[in-house]
Design an enzyme around this catalytic site. Structure first.
Site, mmCIF file in Angstrom:
data_model
loop_
_atom_site.group_PDB
_atom_site.id
_atom_site.type_symbol
_atom_site.label_atom_id
_atom_site.label_comp_id
_atom_site.label_asym_id
_atom_site.label_seq_id
_atom_site.Cartn_x
_atom_site.Cartn_y
_atom_site.Cartn_z
ATOM 1 N N VAL A 193 -8.108 14.498 -25.865
ATOM 2 C CA VAL A 193 -6.915 13.659 -25.829
ATOM 3 C C VAL A 193 -7.148 12.393 -24.998
ATOM 4 O O VAL A 193 -6.852 11.280 -25.438
ATOM 5 C CB VAL A 193 -5.716 14.456 -25.268
ATOM 6 C CG1 VAL A 193 -4.426 13.780 -25.621
ATOM 7 C CG2 VAL A 193 -5.711 15.859 -25.816
ATOM 8 N N ILE A 194 -7.698 12.562 -23.797
ATOM 9 C CA ILE A 194 -7.888 11.390 -22.928
ATOM 10 C C ILE A 194 -8.926 10.440 -23.529
ATOM 11 O O ILE A 194 -8.726 9.228 -23.568
ATOM 12 C CB ILE A 194 -8.325 11.819 -21.504
ATOM 13 C CG1 ILE A 194 -7.202 12.627 -20.842
ATOM 14 C CG2 ILE A 194 -8.682 10.591 -20.642
ATOM 15 C CD1 ILE A 194 -7.493 13.106 -19.441
ATOM 16 N N ALA A 329 2.896 17.631 -19.719
ATOM 17 C CA ALA A 329 3.970 17.385 -18.762
ATOM 18 C C ALA A 329 5.239 18.142 -19.157
ATOM 19 O O ALA A 329 5.914 18.727 -18.306
ATOM 20 C CB ALA A 329 4.241 15.887 -18.680
ATOM 21 N N HIS A 453 18.449 6.121 -44.470
ATOM 22 C CA HIS A 453 17.495 5.316 -45.228
ATOM 23 C C HIS A 453 17.604 3.850 -44.785
ATOM 24 O O HIS A 453 18.724 3.370 -44.620
ATOM 25 C CB HIS A 453 17.806 5.408 -46.724
ATOM 26 C CG HIS A 453 16.907 4.532 -47.554
ATOM 27 N ND1 HIS A 453 15.588 4.857 -47.798
ATOM 28 C CD2 HIS A 453 17.136 3.348 -48.161
ATOM 29 C CE1 HIS A 453 15.047 3.902 -48.545
ATOM 30 N NE2 HIS A 453 15.959 2.978 -48.770
HETATM 31 P P1 FAD Z 1 0.556 17.244 -11.614
HETATM 32 O O1 FAD Z 1 1.243 16.212 -12.394
HETATM 33 O O2 FAD Z 1 -0.915 17.176 -11.482
HETATM 34 O O3 FAD Z 1 1.220 17.206 -10.171
HETATM 35 C C1 FAD Z 1 0.774 17.984 -9.110
HETATM 36 C C2 FAD Z 1 1.132 17.289 -7.824
HETATM 37 O O4 FAD Z 1 0.889 18.180 -6.745
HETATM 38 C C3 FAD Z 1 0.295 16.039 -7.533
HETATM 39 O O5 FAD Z 1 1.115 15.004 -7.078
HETATM 40 C C4 FAD Z 1 -0.656 16.493 -6.434
HETATM 41 O O6 FAD Z 1 -1.042 15.443 -5.571
HETATM 42 C C5 FAD Z 1 0.222 17.486 -5.703
HETATM 43 N N1 FAD Z 1 -0.498 18.482 -4.907
HETATM 44 C C6 FAD Z 1 -1.600 19.202 -5.246
HETATM 45 N N2 FAD Z 1 -1.914 20.071 -4.256
HETATM 46 C C7 FAD Z 1 -0.991 19.877 -3.269
HETATM 47 C C8 FAD Z 1 -0.766 20.464 -2.005
HETATM 48 N N3 FAD Z 1 -1.532 21.469 -1.548
HETATM 49 N N4 FAD Z 1 0.261 19.995 -1.258
HETATM 50 C C9 FAD Z 1 1.063 19.000 -1.703
HETATM 51 N N5 FAD Z 1 0.896 18.411 -2.898
HETATM 52 C C10 FAD Z 1 -0.103 18.856 -3.675
HETATM 53 N N6 FAD Z 1 0.925 15.124 -20.753
HETATM 54 C C11 FAD Z 1 1.897 14.904 -21.665
HETATM 55 O O7 FAD Z 1 2.709 15.795 -21.903
HETATM 56 N N7 FAD Z 1 1.999 13.706 -22.309
HETATM 57 C C12 FAD Z 1 1.131 12.696 -22.084
HETATM 58 O O8 FAD Z 1 1.261 11.634 -22.679
HETATM 59 C C13 FAD Z 1 0.094 12.896 -21.149
HETATM 60 N N8 FAD Z 1 -0.799 11.921 -20.883
HETATM 61 C C14 FAD Z 1 -1.780 12.135 -19.965
HETATM 62 C C15 FAD Z 1 -2.712 11.132 -19.752
HETATM 63 C C16 FAD Z 1 -3.734 11.317 -18.844
HETATM 64 C C17 FAD Z 1 -4.722 10.208 -18.613
HETATM 65 C C18 FAD Z 1 -3.801 12.544 -18.103
HETATM 66 C C19 FAD Z 1 -4.864 12.753 -17.079
HETATM 67 C C20 FAD Z 1 -2.883 13.553 -18.325
HETATM 68 C C21 FAD Z 1 -1.872 13.361 -19.255
HETATM 69 N N9 FAD Z 1 -0.949 14.365 -19.547
HETATM 70 C C22 FAD Z 1 0.029 14.151 -20.486
HETATM 71 C C23 FAD Z 1 -0.988 15.662 -18.852
HETATM 72 C C24 FAD Z 1 0.065 15.685 -17.719
HETATM 73 O O9 FAD Z 1 -0.183 14.616 -16.850
HETATM 74 C C25 FAD Z 1 0.005 17.000 -16.965
HETATM 75 O O10 FAD Z 1 0.111 18.081 -17.865
HETATM 76 C C26 FAD Z 1 1.141 17.084 -15.957
HETATM 77 O O11 FAD Z 1 1.060 16.040 -15.033
HETATM 78 C C27 FAD Z 1 1.115 18.421 -15.221
HETATM 79 O O12 FAD Z 1 2.168 18.458 -14.311
HETATM 80 P P2 FAD Z 1 2.082 19.347 -12.971
HETATM 81 O O13 FAD Z 1 3.382 19.142 -12.283
HETATM 82 O O14 FAD Z 1 1.661 20.701 -13.307
HETATM 83 O O15 FAD Z 1 0.878 18.704 -12.142
HETATM 84 P P1 NAI Z 2 -9.579 17.859 -23.686
HETATM 85 O O1 NAI Z 2 -9.713 19.315 -23.466
HETATM 86 O O2 NAI Z 2 -8.478 17.347 -24.506
HETATM 87 O O3 NAI Z 2 -10.918 17.299 -24.346
HETATM 88 C C1 NAI Z 2 -12.168 17.438 -23.741
HETATM 89 C C2 NAI Z 2 -13.229 17.246 -24.805
HETATM 90 O O4 NAI Z 2 -14.481 17.123 -24.149
HETATM 91 C C3 NAI Z 2 -13.335 18.431 -25.757
HETATM 92 O O5 NAI Z 2 -13.334 17.966 -27.090
HETATM 93 C C4 NAI Z 2 -14.644 19.086 -25.374
HETATM 94 O O6 NAI Z 2 -15.290 19.717 -26.450
HETATM 95 C C5 NAI Z 2 -15.436 17.894 -24.864
HETATM 96 N N1 NAI Z 2 -16.512 18.240 -23.942
HETATM 97 C C6 NAI Z 2 -16.499 19.143 -22.937
HETATM 98 N N2 NAI Z 2 -17.678 19.157 -22.291
HETATM 99 C C7 NAI Z 2 -18.462 18.223 -22.881
HETATM 100 C C8 NAI Z 2 -19.777 17.756 -22.660
HETATM 101 N N3 NAI Z 2 -20.539 18.254 -21.691
HETATM 102 N N4 NAI Z 2 -20.274 16.790 -23.476
HETATM 103 C C9 NAI Z 2 -19.506 16.261 -24.468
HETATM 104 N N5 NAI Z 2 -18.242 16.670 -24.725
HETATM 105 C C10 NAI Z 2 -17.725 17.631 -23.939
HETATM 106 O O7 NAI Z 2 -9.578 17.235 -22.212
HETATM 107 P P2 NAI Z 2 -9.227 15.779 -21.696
HETATM 108 O O8 NAI Z 2 -9.281 14.776 -22.784
HETATM 109 O O9 NAI Z 2 -10.057 15.601 -20.478
HETATM 110 O O10 NAI Z 2 -7.729 15.932 -21.253
HETATM 111 C C11 NAI Z 2 -7.326 16.989 -20.384
HETATM 112 C C12 NAI Z 2 -5.960 17.464 -20.721
HETATM 113 O O11 NAI Z 2 -4.986 16.508 -20.315
HETATM 114 C C13 NAI Z 2 -5.714 17.632 -22.219
HETATM 115 O O12 NAI Z 2 -6.167 18.864 -22.690
HETATM 116 C C14 NAI Z 2 -4.237 17.547 -22.296
HETATM 117 O O13 NAI Z 2 -3.683 18.797 -22.053
HETATM 118 C C15 NAI Z 2 -3.876 16.596 -21.160
HETATM 119 N N6 NAI Z 2 -3.559 15.291 -21.739
HETATM 120 C C16 NAI Z 2 -2.500 15.198 -22.594
HETATM 121 C C17 NAI Z 2 -2.193 14.007 -23.196
HETATM 122 C C18 NAI Z 2 -1.075 13.959 -24.154
HETATM 123 O O14 NAI Z 2 -0.278 14.874 -24.181
HETATM 124 N N7 NAI Z 2 -0.941 12.917 -24.952
HETATM 125 C C19 NAI Z 2 -2.957 12.794 -22.921
HETATM 126 C C20 NAI Z 2 -4.076 13.005 -22.040
HETATM 127 C C21 NAI Z 2 -4.333 14.218 -21.464
#
Ligand code: FAD
Ligand code: NAI
Length: 474
Positions: A193-194, A329, A453
């Site tokens: 995804v990323i 999220a 529509h």
């Molecule tokens: P987090 O959002 O990671 O929050 C955890 C928090 O806890 C952080 O602020 C951290 O600093 C804090 N923390 C950790 N340990 C401690 C501690 N001991 N004491 C105090 N604070 C602490 N998901 C979607 O649904 N849609 C998207 O479009 C999407 N896009 C993404 C894009 C990217 C680039 C990435 C990396 C992720 C994306 N995700 C997306 C995934 C989404 O961000 C996560 O699934 C979501 O943030 C998880 O929520 P959480 O509350 O479990 O954890």
């Molecule tokens: P991912 O699990 O989506 O994809 C990782 C990819 O890396 C897989 O296809 C895997 O086969 C490949 N891979 C693993 N090891 C490798 C290696 N050594 N060499 C080459 N390829 C390798 O993980 P990603 O993209 O890091 O995102 C993490 C999570 O964050 C997602 O699974 C998703 O849950 C969340 N996310 C959600 C978004 C959304 O909802 N739109 C956007 C971005 C992240």
């Protein structure tokens, strides 16, 4: 003297901050501890999602799409623009502004709901007399106690063992959202995804992007028809995606060179200006001092929970990325709300079968329920109907006709088992399918519902009609 609360939430991401607000709404005294710091060292609640995930990635996605349209899309609409120039500093500044609005919004919501916010790292100190003692280290250093604790500490990017993140040349999602000059050549390891979302952003801004993926199958979690269509469209856009590679030595100096073998076993060397490594994420459990109270982890390092997010300890719960299930999220939020309600003696619930997935590429990909290949593997008799956006009036007017909607329904009962979309605004369109599946609707139900529509949602109605082989416009 320690401060006592009914509920302490450790982590202020979508799982934690939403759980804290819901618990406060239910009448509990609540503390939320989060350690994320903004550039000035101040609090930045919202977790990965707000700071380096969902929100900033979608801000950049929108900006890069505008840039792409101005360069390649406007002319078709009869809008002539000359001298389109990229001001990347402004684009990144806007993205940072959007993040700050969200951080501030959460702090406001805490105040409004009387959630006490503590900025710092929370860790278990001890458990005694039915109370957990949590130490806060950092700006709001303190000792807090509560009967109920919700752990929502999220996840962090997984690094390759031979290429640690320096966020200058070898980037995690954090660095990938803050590249200050468009790289000529960008490498991405992991076509998940990323990798696809960030690769698309930087390609639209002018980078030549190569994505290296270990698995032989593209987007294995998506429906095969949709994944095939996506692969074709991304390749046409200029994303060079190589499947079945094995990454070898990675060296970084002025630029980054990656040695790898392709699916045929042939060796290659790729030189790029920057490398994004997006190969999955690992749960955040270090620093929690889970050992102090005997909080159990599973074999993959996630906090072990049952289907109700209960850990092995009484009154300690865990939600979001730090536990099993998809790292999304909205999944974290749903679990957070459900746990707050369970603490209040209510029947909080999360339906894992109807959690939607969205990949914010262009076109967007979204789905809910089972894929065709899963239904086959499960031996379920099903009917399928699809409708292409090419035959949808609104998509033609938009000038964005790529993709389709596909509906899968039970062969006997017609209950919808999965809906898969690739196309414009798929992220918004999928909600209708989620609602339908939550109410256990049949494909005929969608087919009989009046859709406005001209809208993109008519493609969903037409795909539902196609299940019964009576599509009207195709
Ligand atoms: P987090 O959002 O990671 O929050 C955890 C928090 O806890 C952080 O602020 C951290 O600093 C804090 N923390 C950790 N340990 C401690 C501690 N001991 N004491 C105090 N604070 C602490 N998901 C979607 O649904 N849609 C998207 O479009 C999407 N896009 C993404 C894009 C990217 C680039 C990435 C990396 C992720 C994306 N995700 C997306 C995934 C989404 O961000 C996560 O699934 C979501 O943030 C998880 O929520 P959480 O509350 O479990 O954890
Ligand atoms: P991912 O699990 O989506 O994809 C990782 C990819 O890396 C897989 O296809 C895997 O086969 C490949 N891979 C693993 N090891 C490798 C290696 N050594 N060499 C080459 N390829 C390798 O993980 P990603 O993209 O890091 O995102 C993490 C999570 O964050 C997602 O699974 C998703 O849950 C969340 N996310 C959600 C978004 C959304 O909802 N739109 C956007 C971005 C992240």
């Amino acid at each position: 003297m320690s401060k006592q609360f009914d509920v302490i939430v450790i982590g202020g991401g979508p799982g934690g901050y939403v759980a804290a607000i819901r618990a406060a709404q239910l009448g509990f005294s609540v503390a939320c501890i989060d350690e994320w710091k903004n550039e000035k060292g101040g609090p930045a609640p919202g977790g990965t999602c707000t700071n380096v995930g969902c929100i900033p990635s979608k801000a950049l996605l929108q900006s890069s799409e505008h840039f792409d349209h101005a360069n390649h899309g406007f002319a078709e609409h009869g809008i002539e623009v000359k001298g389109v120039k990229l001001n990347l500093a402004q684009m990144l500044g806007r993205k940072d502004g959007v993040v700050k609005q969200n951080n501030d919004g959460i702090l406001y919501l805490f105040k409004k709901n009387k959630v006490s916010f503590f900025h710092g790292r929370g860790s278990f100190a001890k458990a005694a007399d039915g109370l957990y003692e949590i130490e806060v280290a950092g700006a709001s250093a303190d000792t807090l106690t509560a009967k109920q604790v919700i752990v929502a500490t999220g996840s962090s990017p997984r690094a390759l063992s031979n290429a640690p993140f320096d966020e200058k040349l070898i980037l995690s999602n954090t660095g990938a959202l803050a590249i200050d000059a468009v790289p000529k050549k960008l490498g991405v390891i992991g076509a998940g995804v990323i990798g696809l979302e960030m690769g698309s952003v930087w390609r639209r801004l002018g980078a030549q992007v190569t994505v290296l993926e270990a698995l032989p199958t593209f987007l294995g979690a998506a429906d095969e028809t949709i994944a095939k269509e996506a692969h074709k469209l991304f390749a046409k856009q200029g994303l060079d995606i190589q499947m079945g590679v094995k990454i070898g030595e990675i060296k970084s100096g002025k630029d980054v060179s990656i040695e790898y073998t392709d699916a045929k076993g042939e060796s290659h060397k790729l030189s790029v200006d920057k490398l994004i490594v997006s190969i999955g994420r690992v749960p955040n459990t270090t620093g929690l001092n889970a050992e102090a109270v005997g909080l159990a982890l599973d074999e993959r390092g996630f906090i072990a929970v049952d289907e109700h997010c209960r850990t092995n300890l009484p009154n300690v719960w865990a939600v979001g990325d730090v536990v099993r299930g998809p790292m999304l999220a909205h999944k974290a939020e749903e679990e957070g709300v459900a746990v707050a309600e369970r603490i209040a003696g209510q029947h909080g619930h999360v339906n894992f079968a109807t959690i939607p997935w969205v990949i914010y590429t262009s076109p967007e990909i979204a789905w809910v329920g089972r894929t065709e290949q899963q239904l086959k593997a499960d031996g379920v008799a099903y009917k399928a109907g699809a409708f292409p956006f090419l035959a949808n009036g609104r998509a033609r007017a938009l000038g964005d006709t790529s993709g389709m909607v596909k509906v899968l329904a039970d062969a006997k009962t017609d209950e919808i088992l999965g809906v898969h979309i690739i196309g414009p605004m798929a992220s918004e369109l999928i909600s209708e399918a989620v609602v339908a599946m939550e109410f256990r609707a049949s494909s005929e139900d969608i087919a009989r519902i009046c859709h406005a529509h001209p809208t993109l949602s008519e493609a969903t109605k037409e795909a539902a009609l196609a299940v019964d082989k009576r599509s009207l416009n195709f």
